[in-house]
Motif scaffolding. Structure first.
Motif, PDB file in Angstrom:
ATOM      1  N   VAL A 223     -11.079  -2.264  -5.347  1.00 14.59           N
ATOM      2  CA  VAL A 223     -12.162  -2.861  -5.816  1.00 14.59           C
ATOM      3  C   VAL A 223     -12.391  -4.189  -5.602  1.00 14.59           C
ATOM      4  CG1 VAL A 223     -12.782  -3.503  -8.513  1.00 14.59           C
ATOM      5  CG2 VAL A 223     -11.634  -1.619  -8.001  1.00 14.59           C
ATOM      6  N   ALA A 224     -13.635  -4.424  -5.289  1.00 17.30           N
ATOM      7  CA  ALA A 224     -13.882  -6.079  -5.106  1.00 17.30           C
ATOM      8  C   ALA A 224     -13.242  -6.725  -3.904  1.00 17.30           C
ATOM      9  CB  ALA A 224     -13.896  -7.000  -6.459  1.00 17.30           C
ATOM     10  N   GLY A 225     -12.699  -5.901  -3.006  1.00 19.28           N
ATOM     11  CA  GLY A 225     -12.098  -6.137  -1.807  1.00 19.28           C
ATOM     12  C   GLY A 225     -10.618  -6.301  -2.151  1.00 19.28           C
ATOM     13  N   GLY A 226     -10.089  -5.960  -3.122  1.00 21.86           N
ATOM     14  CA  GLY A 226      -8.481  -5.550  -3.506  1.00 21.86           C
ATOM     15  C   GLY A 226      -8.048  -4.428  -2.766  1.00 21.86           C
ATOM     16  N   THR A 227      -7.091  -4.357  -2.506  1.00 20.30           N
ATOM     17  CA  THR A 227      -6.395  -3.262  -1.720  1.00 20.30           C
ATOM     18  C   THR A 227      -4.861  -3.236  -1.991  1.00 20.30           C
ATOM     19  OG1 THR A 227      -5.976  -4.703   0.197  1.00 20.30           O
ATOM     20  CG2 THR A 227      -7.775  -3.510   0.584  1.00 20.30           C
ATOM     21  N   SER A 228      -4.403  -1.935  -1.769  1.00 19.66           N
ATOM     22  CA  SER A 228      -3.095  -1.794  -1.888  1.00 19.66           C
ATOM     23  C   SER A 228      -1.888  -2.465  -0.925  1.00 19.66           C
ATOM     24  CB  SER A 228      -2.664  -0.129  -1.970  1.00 19.66           C
ATOM     25  OG  SER A 228      -1.291   0.010  -1.982  1.00 19.66           O
ATOM     26  N   GLN A 229      -1.205  -3.311  -1.263  1.00 18.84           N
ATOM     27  CA  GLN A 229      -0.528  -4.117  -0.030  1.00 18.84           C
ATOM     28  C   GLN A 229       1.018  -3.947  -0.575  1.00 18.84           C
ATOM     29  OE1 GLN A 229      -2.729  -7.801  -0.234  1.00 18.84           O
ATOM     30  NE2 GLN A 229      -3.689  -7.212   1.618  1.00 18.84           N
ATOM     31  N   PRO A 230       1.769  -3.122  -0.238  1.00 19.73           N
ATOM     32  CA  PRO A 230       2.866  -3.076  -0.468  1.00 19.73           C
ATOM     33  C   PRO A 230       3.945  -3.991   0.336  1.00 19.73           C
ATOM     34  CG  PRO A 230       2.198  -0.743   0.132  1.00 19.73           C
ATOM     35  CD  PRO A 230       1.349  -1.726   0.557  1.00 19.73           C
ATOM     36  N   GLY A 231       4.990  -4.356  -0.508  1.00 19.22           N
ATOM     37  CA  GLY A 231       5.950  -5.505   0.300  1.00 19.22           C
ATOM     38  C   GLY A 231       6.255  -6.797  -0.549  1.00 19.22           C
ATOM     39  N   GLY A 232       5.563  -6.561  -1.652  1.00 19.58           N
ATOM     40  CA  GLY A 232       5.802  -8.043  -2.685  1.00 19.58           C
ATOM     41  C   GLY A 232       6.362  -7.843  -3.850  1.00 19.58           C
ATOM     42  N   ASP A 233       6.596  -8.553  -4.715  1.00 15.82           N
ATOM     43  CA  ASP A 233       7.230  -8.454  -6.084  1.00 15.82           C
ATOM     44  C   ASP A 233       6.306  -7.514  -6.932  1.00 15.82           C
ATOM     45  OD1 ASP A 233       9.831  -9.187  -7.607  1.00 15.82           O
ATOM     46  OD2 ASP A 233       8.137 -10.309  -8.814  1.00 15.82           O
ATOM     47  N   ALA A 234       5.072  -7.586  -7.049  1.00 17.02           N
ATOM     48  CA  ALA A 234       4.319  -6.768  -7.798  1.00 17.02           C
ATOM     49  C   ALA A 234       4.352  -5.488  -7.670  1.00 17.02           C
ATOM     50  CB  ALA A 234       2.950  -7.411  -7.553  1.00 17.02           C
ATOM     51  N   ASP A 235       5.166  -4.973  -6.380  1.00 14.86           N
ATOM     52  CA  ASP A 235       5.165  -3.429  -6.165  1.00 14.86           C
ATOM     53  C   ASP A 235       5.942  -3.060  -7.434  1.00 14.86           C
ATOM     54  OD1 ASP A 235       4.145  -4.061  -3.876  1.00 14.86           O
ATOM     55  OD2 ASP A 235       5.880  -3.626  -2.673  1.00 14.86           O
ATOM     56  N   GLY A 236       6.963  -3.914  -8.085  1.00 18.52           N
ATOM     57  CA  GLY A 236       7.559  -3.124  -9.028  1.00 18.52           C
ATOM     58  C   GLY A 236       6.564  -2.923 -10.461  1.00 18.52           C
ATOM     59  N   GLU A 237       5.649  -3.685 -10.641  1.00 19.69           N
ATOM     60  CA  GLU A 237       4.740  -3.360 -11.613  1.00 19.69           C
ATOM     61  C   GLU A 237       3.770  -1.956 -11.081  1.00 19.69           C
ATOM     62  OE1 GLU A 237       2.927  -2.757 -14.509  1.00 19.69           O
ATOM     63  OE2 GLU A 237       3.566  -4.985 -14.750  1.00 19.69           O
ATOM     64  N   VAL A 238       3.275  -2.109  -9.893  1.00 17.90           N
ATOM     65  CA  VAL A 238       2.646  -0.741  -9.459  1.00 17.90           C
ATOM     66  C   VAL A 238       3.261   0.569  -9.619  1.00 17.90           C
ATOM     67  CG1 VAL A 238       1.277   0.344  -7.530  1.00 17.90           C
ATOM     68  CG2 VAL A 238       1.246  -2.285  -7.844  1.00 17.90           C
ATOM     69  N   MET A 239       4.738   0.559  -9.141  1.00 22.10           N
ATOM     70  CA  MET A 239       5.525   1.783  -8.988  1.00 22.10           C
ATOM     71  C   MET A 239       5.910   2.190 -10.272  1.00 22.10           C
ATOM     72  SD  MET A 239       4.714   2.567  -5.884  1.00 22.10           S
ATOM     73  CE  MET A 239       5.837   4.098  -6.065  1.00 22.10           C
ATOM     74  N   LEU A 240       6.428   1.072 -11.356  1.00 26.10           N
ATOM     75  CA  LEU A 240       6.484   1.321 -12.496  1.00 26.10           C
ATOM     76  C   LEU A 240       5.432   2.107 -13.358  1.00 26.10           C
ATOM     77  CD1 LEU A 240       8.487   0.775 -15.191  1.00 26.10           C
ATOM     78  CD2 LEU A 240       7.067  -1.214 -15.595  1.00 26.10           C
ATOM     79  N   ASP A 241       4.222   1.485 -13.243  1.00 30.39           N
ATOM     80  CA  ASP A 241       3.164   2.277 -13.918  1.00 30.39           C
ATOM     81  C   ASP A 241       2.724   3.692 -13.508  1.00 30.39           C
ATOM     82  OD1 ASP A 241       2.661  -0.086 -15.216  1.00 30.39           O
ATOM     83  OD2 ASP A 241       1.017  -0.879 -13.822  1.00 30.39           O
ATOM     84  N   VAL A 242       2.799   3.905 -12.010  1.00 28.05           N
ATOM     85  CA  VAL A 242       2.529   5.050 -11.469  1.00 28.05           C
ATOM     86  C   VAL A 242       3.593   6.048 -11.944  1.00 28.05           C
ATOM     87  CG1 VAL A 242       2.001   6.442  -9.581  1.00 28.05           C
ATOM     88  CG2 VAL A 242       0.914   4.145  -9.746  1.00 28.05           C
TER      89      VAL A 242
END
Length: 517
Positions: A223-242
């Motif tokens: 969305v709006a140029g955003g992409t999935s970019q694994p390797g940072g601290d926010a991966d914890g958020e993404v994987m928790l949600d999914v």
């Protein structure tokens, strides 16, 4: 050190940035012009009396007026701006121009801003975009001039030294009596992410470790140029949600919308998910937010319009209420609530500390580990949104300066990292908590409800507030700073954590009594 400094220094938001001087870049900038809707305000779909609006009806009744789009088009051409897209049903026009063109067109000054702790330099916008009087009434907001982050993720990793109990999402679902007759089949759950990345191998391995053989389908949407970019601290958020949704709504499909952490990105992600006629999500889960007073008024107006679109189309939106107690991490000592959880269109999800095994809960209190600098559930009274009619009898306390406002949260669930969720991130097993876990928990439960009821529950507030304590574990112990738990609704955990099957039964009986079919 304030209660929130350690966690939130990782996630500064726009108002924390320091002005360095005028923006020097010459690269073209893409902006989103959010247009007003035609007609009066739509009525959210509310279980069970008001069914969702059909998409084609929505577009004709509540999309943008083509005449408004033509006016904006003429304005853009006068200023040398290029139109890169227009979606009348979503009420957006996308324009591109040089910084100089955009500054001139919208009467703003673009600046360079340094994020704290030596973080990146971001483009910011000083001043509110202005438009000629014959156009200004047609435009809700101009988004994208400002790149500064608007939200932070509401998750907390367990401190290494902490002694803890932890659960799989399946165990939490069993403790909360999630209905065994439904698994979310036929539903799509959307997740909004403003950073981090999704790793399919982690998800597959995690689901297999839970004994789940049919792995839910996960779509990654840019969305709006955003992409999935694994390797940072926010991966914890993404994987928790999914992983929480995947485990608790195994029959559902999942769509993860990755957008930049900007006003434009957040708005576009919600709008695109709500109007996605291909994946057709029935629930949107949001675990990102920022203090109400950190949002520009026009951005809030745009966000509210996107959330209103969602609930009118019968999409339930769940959002984390924050992890920094009743101040929401602000340093002024005042009470603050987190947005978008404070929106009346959103099911705001607070946090508890849960102990139990099997299907028996032995204890559940308000999540508050502020003494250990380990966070606490957000909750309180909105300073920006009025008390909704469905909350009128909930005994919401007075807000700042005695004002009346929307009470947060509506509901709750396990969030304390010390009773956190076992997840897999970056190839490692971890324990993560935060109200970030509660938004997907409730999203999965709503997906099960939608499947079983044969219709989207949409805006479920009125139904939940009518049902009350009989379908919830009422949390009566603890506080989140300024507010204390109490019998019934309170500004720490709302009505409490779900009794899943009891709640489904209550919703089913409402459907029967209304004659809805």
């Amino acid at each position: 050190m304030s209660m929130s400094t350690a966690r939130q220094s990782l996630w500064p938001i726009g108002k924390d940035a320091q002005y360095l001087g005028p923006h020097q870049g010459t690269e073209p900038i893409d902006v989103t012009v959010v247009m007003r809707r035609r007609g009066t305000h739509p009525t959210p779909a509310a279980w069970p009396h008001k069914p969702p609006c059909k998409r084609e009806e929505f577009d004709a009744q509540w999309g943008a007026d083509p005449a408004d789009a033509e006016k904006i088009r003429g304005f853009a051409q006068q200023h040398g701006l290029t139109e890169t897209g227009c979606e009348l049903h979503r009420r957006v026009m996308h324009l591109r121009g040089t910084p100089q063109q955009l500054q001139q067109a919208f009467g703003v000054q673009l600046g360079s801003y340094q994020m704290p702790d030596g973080g990146p330099i971001k483009r910011g916008c000083h001043g509110k975009p202005t438009l000629p009087s014959d156009i200004s009434s047609s435009v809700v907001a101009v988004l994208g001039l400002d790149q500064r982050p608007v939200a932070r993720p509401h998750f907390r990793r367990l401190a290494a030294a902490a002694a803890a109990t932890s659960y799989t999402p399946l165990q939490v679902g069993e403790l909360y009596g999630f209905p065994s007759t439904a698994d979310g089949a036929g539903q799509t759950v959307a997740i909004i992410e403003l950073g981090g990345g999704y790793t399919a191998s982690d998800f597959t391995q995690y689901m297999q470790s839970l004994g789940i053989t049919k792995i839910p389908k996960v779509d990654v949407v840019s969305v709006a140029g955003g992409t999935s970019q694994p390797g940072g601290d926010a991966d914890g958020e993404v994987m928790l949600d999914v992983e929480v949704i995947g485990a608790l709504a195994q029959g559902a499909s999942i769509a993860v919308y990755f957008a930049p952490n900007t006003d434009q990105g957040f708005y576009e992600a919600i709008s695109q998910a709500a109007h996605d006629s291909t994946r057709n999500p029935s629930v949107i889960s949001i675990s990102w937010g920022g203090p109400e007073d950190s949002w520009a008024s026009t951005t809030l107006a745009a966000m509210e319009s996107a959330l209103q679109d969602a609930v009118t189309l019968g999409v339930t939106v769940t959002a984390a209420s924050g992890d920094s107690g009743s101040t929401d991490g602000e340093s002024d000592g005042q009470q603050h609530v987190d947005y978008p959880s404070s929106s009346a269109y959103v099911l705001a999800c607070g946090g508890t500390k849960l102990t139990g095994s099997g299907s028996k809960i032995s204890g559940e209190v308000v999540w508050n580990e502020l003494a250990k600098n380990e966070g606490a559930t957000g909750g309180g009274v909105s300073a920006g949104f009025a008390l909704p009619s469905w909350q009128a009898s909930a005994k919401v306390p007075a807000g700042a300066k005695g004002s009346s406002g929307r009470g947060v949260p509506d509901v709750a669930g396990n969030a304390d990292p010390e009773t956190g969720y076992q997840v897999r991130v970056g190839g490692q097993d971890q324990v993560i908590g935060g109200t970030s876990a509660v938004a997907p928990l409730w999203a999965a439960l709503i997906a099960r409800f939608n499947q079983q009821l044969g219709q989207n529950v949409g805006d479920v507030h009125e139904a939940l507030y009518g049902i009350g304590t009989k379908a919830f574990h009422d949390i009566t112990k603890g506080n989140n700073g300024a507010f204390k738990a109490a019998s019934g609704w309170d500004a720490c955990t709302g009505w409490g954590s779900p009794k899943g099957q009891a709640l489904l039964t209550a919703l089913s009986s409402l459907k029967g009594s209304s004659g809805a079919g």
